[in-house]
Motif scaffolding. Structure first.
Motif, short mmCIF file in Angstrom:
data_model
loop_
_atom_site.label_atom_id
_atom_site.label_comp_id
_atom_site.label_asym_id
_atom_site.label_seq_id
_atom_site.Cartn_x
_atom_site.Cartn_y
_atom_site.Cartn_z
N UNK A 119 32.82 49.65 45.25
CA UNK A 119 34.22 49.96 44.98
C UNK A 119 35.15 49.32 46.00
N UNK A 120 34.69 49.17 47.24
CA UNK A 120 35.57 48.61 48.28
C UNK A 120 35.76 47.10 48.14
N UNK A 121 35.09 46.47 47.18
CA UNK A 121 35.31 45.04 46.94
C UNK A 121 36.49 44.80 45.99
N UNK A 122 37.05 45.90 45.46
CA UNK A 122 38.17 45.80 44.51
C UNK A 122 39.46 46.28 45.14
N UNK A 123 40.56 45.67 44.72
CA UNK A 123 41.89 46.03 45.21
C UNK A 123 42.71 46.62 44.07
N UNK A 124 43.72 47.40 44.43
CA UNK A 124 44.58 48.02 43.42
C UNK A 124 45.54 47.01 42.79
N UNK A 125 45.78 45.87 43.48
CA UNK A 125 46.68 44.85 42.93
C UNK A 125 46.21 44.49 41.52
N UNK A 126 47.12 44.17 40.65
CA UNK A 126 46.76 43.91 39.25
C UNK A 126 46.99 42.46 38.89
N UNK A 142 53.22 42.07 36.96
CA UNK A 142 54.36 42.72 37.63
C UNK A 142 54.65 44.10 37.05
N UNK A 143 54.26 44.35 35.79
CA UNK A 143 54.53 45.63 35.14
C UNK A 143 53.27 46.11 34.43
N UNK A 144 52.51 47.03 35.04
CA UNK A 144 51.27 47.49 34.42
C UNK A 144 51.47 48.41 33.21
N UNK A 145 52.71 48.75 32.87
CA UNK A 145 52.98 49.65 31.76
C UNK A 145 53.55 48.91 30.54
N UNK A 146 53.38 47.62 30.50
CA UNK A 146 53.92 46.82 29.40
C UNK A 146 53.23 47.18 28.08
N UNK A 147 53.99 47.13 27.00
CA UNK A 147 53.43 47.43 25.68
C UNK A 147 53.34 46.20 24.79
N UNK A 148 54.38 45.38 24.75
CA UNK A 148 54.40 44.20 23.89
C UNK A 148 54.49 42.92 24.73
N UNK A 149 55.34 42.91 25.72
CA UNK A 149 55.52 41.77 26.62
C UNK A 149 55.23 42.22 28.05
#
Length: 151
Positions: free
Chosen positions: A82-89, A123-130
């Motif tokens: 798990x520590x090899x992963x970052x929260x950045x998307x 930049x926006x992890x909550x996007x639905x269409x774009x």
């Protein structure tokens, strides 16, 4: 007994609930600054399957102690610490010739065209269409959610 107006509205409410996107349907993380070794089992003694490069998005399926079971864009499943992963998307373009627009619509100017496998910062992890994304060259724009993987 329910009033008739509530009974009439019940199918509409049920369809709305079913159609509503889940806020946490998938948990995606990004490989950190160092490559991540992906294993067949949740153990460093397990068979090494492949090396995931820094920035690669992975879908976290389940956590087991200090390990996570992940899926990549191709559907391959493996384990990694798990520590090899970052929260950045980050996301990967999955549709060849996908266009990044200046605004969230087809009529906006095309800023760039991306081939399959191009890595973009989300930049926006909550996007639905774009989805609003940033390319490593500094281009910031919008891409159709259906053209990317990792969201």
């Amino acid at each position: 007994m329910l009033p008739s107006r509530l009974l009439a509205a019940a199918p509409l409410v049920a369809m709305t609930v079913l159609a509503a996107p889940s806020a946490h349907a998938f948990d995606f993380k990004t490989v950190g600054t160092a490559p991540a070794i992906l294993y067949q089992t949740p153990s460093a003694k397990g068979n090494k399957l492949y090396l995931a490069p820094p920035g690669m998005p992975l879908q976290v399926m389940i956590a087991y102690g200090s390990w996570v079971k992940v899926r990549d864009m191709n559907g391959d499943v493996a384990w990694t610490p798990a520590n090899s992963l970052a929260a950045r998307r980050n996301v990967l373009v999955r549709t060849p010739g996908s266009r990044v627009h200046s605004g969230p619509d087809e009529t906006s100017a095309v800023l760039m065209t991306a081939d399959k496998g191009v890595l973009l910062e989300l930049a926006d992890p909550h996007a639905l269409v774009w989805a609003r994304v940033r390319h490593r060259d500094g281009i910031i724009g919008y891409i159709k959610v259906s053209d990317i993987w990792g969201l």
